[in-house]
Design a protein around this motif. Structure first.
Motif, PDB file in Angstrom:
ATOM      1  N   GLU A 115      69.423  31.074   1.484  1.00 25.84           N
ATOM      2  CA  GLU A 115      69.989  31.595   2.727  1.00 25.84           C
ATOM      3  C   GLU A 115      69.101  31.276   3.928  1.00 25.84           C
ATOM      4  N   HIS A 116      67.860  30.879   3.677  1.00 25.15           N
ATOM      5  CA  HIS A 116      66.965  30.506   4.776  1.00 25.15           C
ATOM      6  C   HIS A 116      67.438  29.170   5.349  1.00 25.15           C
ATOM      7  N   PRO A 117      67.552  29.045   6.668  1.00 23.20           N
ATOM      8  CA  PRO A 117      68.110  27.819   7.255  1.00 23.20           C
ATOM      9  C   PRO A 117      67.263  26.577   7.020  1.00 23.20           C
ATOM     10  N   ARG A 118      66.009  26.748   6.611  1.00 22.78           N
ATOM     11  CA  ARG A 118      65.167  25.571   6.403  1.00 22.78           C
ATOM     12  C   ARG A 118      64.795  25.363   4.936  1.00 22.78           C
ATOM     13  N   ILE A 119      65.605  25.935   4.038  1.00 23.68           N
ATOM     14  CA  ILE A 119      65.463  25.657   2.608  1.00 23.68           C
ATOM     15  C   ILE A 119      66.767  25.037   2.127  1.00 23.68           C
ATOM     16  N   MET A 120      66.701  23.794   1.679  1.00 20.92           N
ATOM     17  CA  MET A 120      67.880  23.028   1.285  1.00 20.92           C
ATOM     18  C   MET A 120      68.228  23.251  -0.185  1.00 20.92           C
ATOM     19  N   PRO A 121      69.478  23.132  -0.534  1.00 20.82           N
ATOM     20  CA  PRO A 121      69.860  23.163  -1.949  1.00 20.82           C
ATOM     21  C   PRO A 121      69.584  21.824  -2.616  1.00 20.82           C
ATOM     22  N   LEU A 122      69.652  21.816  -3.914  1.00 22.26           N
ATOM     23  CA  LEU A 122      69.526  20.582  -4.672  1.00 22.26           C
ATOM     24  C   LEU A 122      70.757  19.702  -4.451  1.00 22.26           C
ATOM     25  N   PHE A 123      70.643  18.465  -4.868  1.00 25.20           N
ATOM     26  CA  PHE A 123      71.735  17.497  -4.755  1.00 25.20           C
ATOM     27  C   PHE A 123      72.510  17.433  -6.066  1.00 25.20           C
ATOM     28  N   SER A 174      68.038  13.252  -0.396  1.00 27.21           N
ATOM     29  CA  SER A 174      67.371  12.042   0.075  1.00 27.21           C
ATOM     30  C   SER A 174      66.571  12.324   1.345  1.00 27.21           C
ATOM     31  N   LEU A 175      65.726  11.365   1.699  1.00 31.98           N
ATOM     32  CA  LEU A 175      64.979  11.475   2.952  1.00 31.98           C
ATOM     33  C   LEU A 175      65.917  11.596   4.145  1.00 31.98           C
ATOM     34  N   ALA A 176      67.000  10.823   4.123  1.00 33.81           N
ATOM     35  CA  ALA A 176      67.964  10.876   5.232  1.00 33.81           C
ATOM     36  C   ALA A 176      68.618  12.249   5.318  1.00 33.81           C
ATOM     37  N   ALA A 177      68.971  12.811   4.167  1.00 32.99           N
ATOM     38  CA  ALA A 177      69.587  14.145   4.162  1.00 32.99           C
ATOM     39  C   ALA A 177      68.597  15.194   4.646  1.00 32.99           C
ATOM     40  N   ARG A 184      66.125  14.672   6.762  1.00 30.99           N
ATOM     41  CA  ARG A 184      65.965  14.512   8.218  1.00 30.99           C
ATOM     42  C   ARG A 184      67.145  15.134   8.965  1.00 30.99           C
ATOM     43  N   ALA A 185      68.352  14.916   8.460  1.00 36.98           N
ATOM     44  CA  ALA A 185      69.527  15.494   9.117  1.00 36.98           C
ATOM     45  C   ALA A 185      69.484  17.020   9.064  1.00 36.98           C
ATOM     46  N   ALA A 186      69.069  17.578   7.922  1.00 41.43           N
ATOM     47  CA  ALA A 186      68.983  19.030   7.794  1.00 41.43           C
ATOM     48  C   ALA A 186      67.900  19.587   8.717  1.00 41.43           C
ATOM     49  N   ALA A 187      66.789  18.885   8.820  1.00 39.41           N
ATOM     50  CA  ALA A 187      65.711  19.334   9.702  1.00 39.41           C
ATOM     51  C   ALA A 187      66.159  19.342  11.158  1.00 39.41           C
ATOM     52  N   LYS A 188      66.944  18.348  11.527  1.00 32.20           N
ATOM     53  CA  LYS A 188      67.456  18.291  12.905  1.00 32.20           C
ATOM     54  C   LYS A 188      68.371  19.472  13.182  1.00 32.20           C
ATOM     55  N   ARG A 189      69.231  19.785  12.220  1.00 29.72           N
ATOM     56  CA  ARG A 189      70.139  20.926  12.398  1.00 29.72           C
ATOM     57  C   ARG A 189      69.378  22.246  12.435  1.00 29.72           C
ATOM     58  N   ALA A 190      68.340  22.346  11.617  1.00 26.21           N
ATOM     59  CA  ALA A 190      67.618  23.614  11.487  1.00 26.21           C
ATOM     60  C   ALA A 190      66.543  23.789  12.549  1.00 26.21           C
ATOM     61  N   GLY A 191      66.184  22.720  13.231  1.00 25.39           N
ATOM     62  CA  GLY A 191      65.170  22.822  14.267  1.00 25.39           C
ATOM     63  C   GLY A 191      63.744  22.799  13.750  1.00 25.39           C
ATOM     64  N   GLY A 192      63.535  22.208  12.585  1.00 20.56           N
ATOM     65  CA  GLY A 192      62.181  22.113  12.024  1.00 20.56           C
ATOM     66  C   GLY A 192      62.235  21.576  10.611  1.00 20.56           C
ATOM     67  N   THR A 238      69.906   5.812  -8.992  1.00 17.76           N
ATOM     68  CA  THR A 238      69.715   4.514  -8.336  1.00 17.76           C
ATOM     69  C   THR A 238      69.041   4.655  -6.983  1.00 17.76           C
ATOM     70  N   THR A 239      69.135   5.839  -6.386  1.00 14.20           N
ATOM     71  CA  THR A 239      68.492   6.079  -5.090  1.00 14.20           C
ATOM     72  C   THR A 239      67.274   6.995  -5.228  1.00 14.20           C
ATOM     73  N   ALA A 240      66.731   7.117  -6.438  1.00 14.23           N
ATOM     74  CA  ALA A 240      65.643   8.059  -6.697  1.00 14.23           C
ATOM     75  C   ALA A 240      64.410   7.778  -5.851  1.00 14.23           C
ATOM     76  N   ALA A 241      64.143   6.511  -5.546  1.00 17.50           N
ATOM     77  CA  ALA A 241      62.957   6.171  -4.753  1.00 17.50           C
ATOM     78  C   ALA A 241      63.032   6.750  -3.351  1.00 17.50           C
ATOM     79  N   LEU A 242      64.241   7.087  -2.900  1.00 17.27           N
ATOM     80  CA  LEU A 242      64.436   7.644  -1.557  1.00 17.27           C
ATOM     81  C   LEU A 242      64.553   9.167  -1.583  1.00 17.27           C
ATOM     82  N   ARG A 243      64.238   9.768  -2.739  1.00 15.53           N
ATOM     83  CA  ARG A 243      64.408  11.201  -2.910  1.00 15.53           C
ATOM     84  C   ARG A 243      63.063  11.852  -3.245  1.00 15.53           C
ATOM     85  N   PRO A 244      62.414  12.469  -2.267  1.00 15.39           N
ATOM     86  CA  PRO A 244      61.144  13.157  -2.564  1.00 15.39           C
ATOM     87  C   PRO A 244      61.355  14.264  -3.594  1.00 15.39           C
TER      88      PRO A 244
END
Length: 304
Positions: A55-63, A98-101, A103-111, A26-32
């Motif tokens: 393990e890389h701080p700027r590579i996120m896991p799947l949802f 999601s895009l919001a997730a 953005r939050a991860a990028a803020k924590r990781a610094g990029g 239902t939120t797929a449109a907000l998930r690149p």
């Protein structure tokens, strides 16, 4: 905080998965979609590589992340472009943050962060490259390859350990392979939604014929968007290999924790008959020569 899956009954876990997937759709449109696809090879080291990348701080896991749910590990592969393409794009995107997730991860990781999935059947599946090229043409492609003889033998032994291969010797399985695969690729190409166990799981010899499978992907993704690793080199120096992938993905290098050097899905050692090894080495020789031309480098398993 994590949840112990062993404390929950399977029906509860199954219902939770269904609800999460519905929410994701239902939120797929907000998930690149994916920034990278790890396309194989099966039994080639893709699991160790994928979890090393996480393990890389700027590579996120799947949802959803395993940190929040009763999952032992983060999901590695979605198998959309091979086995679940009929589920549709919303289903596929439901597996990504999601895009919001992001953005939050990028803020924590610094990029900026990236997300990808690893489905090792993609390399061999006859339609996966074309589908991915059409649906996610800007993604980057990762591939890790192993000595083709060792990969084929490991693939067979995995099926035996899972009690999913009835033939008791590798030699019998190789002898049966042509009959098992006869007509399967054509069915995959022409019958909507057709899935072939034999094509995916009993193609021991064929899946190690790397060059034509890689060429199929290069028809849809330019060489500069494809990064190929060699498993033997990856295991010899995982930090260097992960740094190379990070650079390919536009990320800085990052030190791996010692735990990241874990070898996932290891198999007990087993002896391969010398006659079988020689026959397979002879079979793979032209494929290896073609692969070296494609990659512009010598491969460790072709050295005398």
């Amino acid at each position: 905080m994590s949840v112990n899956r062993d404390l929950l009954p399977e029906p509860v876990i199954g219902a939770g998965r269904t609800l999460i997937r519905r929410y994701g759709m239902t939120t797929a449109a907000l998930r690149p979609g994916p920034d990278f696809l790890l396309i194989g090879a099966k039994r080639g080291g893709s699991t160790s590589l994928y979890y090393g990348l996480l393990e890389h701080p700027r590579i996120m896991p799947l949802f959803p992340s395993a940190r929040l749910l009763p999952k032992r590990n983060d999901t590695k592969g979605v198998h959309y472009f091979d086995s679940h393409y009929d589920e549709g794009e919303s289903w596929y995107r439901s597996h990504f943050p999601s895009l919001a997730a992001r953005r939050a991860a990028a803020k924590r990781a610094g990029g900026p962060v990236v997300v990808g999935e690893g489905s090792p059947y993609y390399l061999f599946h006859p339609l996966a490259a074309e589908r991915a090229g059409h649906d996610v043409p800007d993604t980057r492609i990762l591939l890790i390859l192993r000595d083709p003889v060792e990969r084929a033998f490991s693939h067979y032994r995995e099926r035996r350990r899972q009690h999913a291969e009835e033939l008791a010797t590798f030699e019998d399985a190789l002898a049966a392979e042509a009959d098992r695969l006869a007509g399967e690729e054509e069915k995959i190409r022409t019958v909507p939604g057709y899935r072939s166990y034999a094509h995916e799981q009993q193609s021991y010899r064929a899946q190690s014929e790397y060059a034509p499978h890689l060429r199929r992907w290069l028809l849809h993704f330019p060489p500069e968007r494809v990064h190929v690793l060699v498993a033997e080199e990856f295991y010899a120096d995982q930090q260097s290999a992960i740094d190379g992938v990070a650079s390919f993905l536009g990320l800085p290098s990052a030190p791996l924790p010692k735990a990241a050097s874990k070898v996932w899905n290891p198999a007990p050692s087993a002896e391969l008959k010398d006659s079988t090894r020689r026959a397979l080495a002879e079979h793979y020789a032209p494929f290896n020569a073609d692969l070296e031309k494609l990659l512009g480098r010598e491969l460790p398993w072709t050295k005398p």
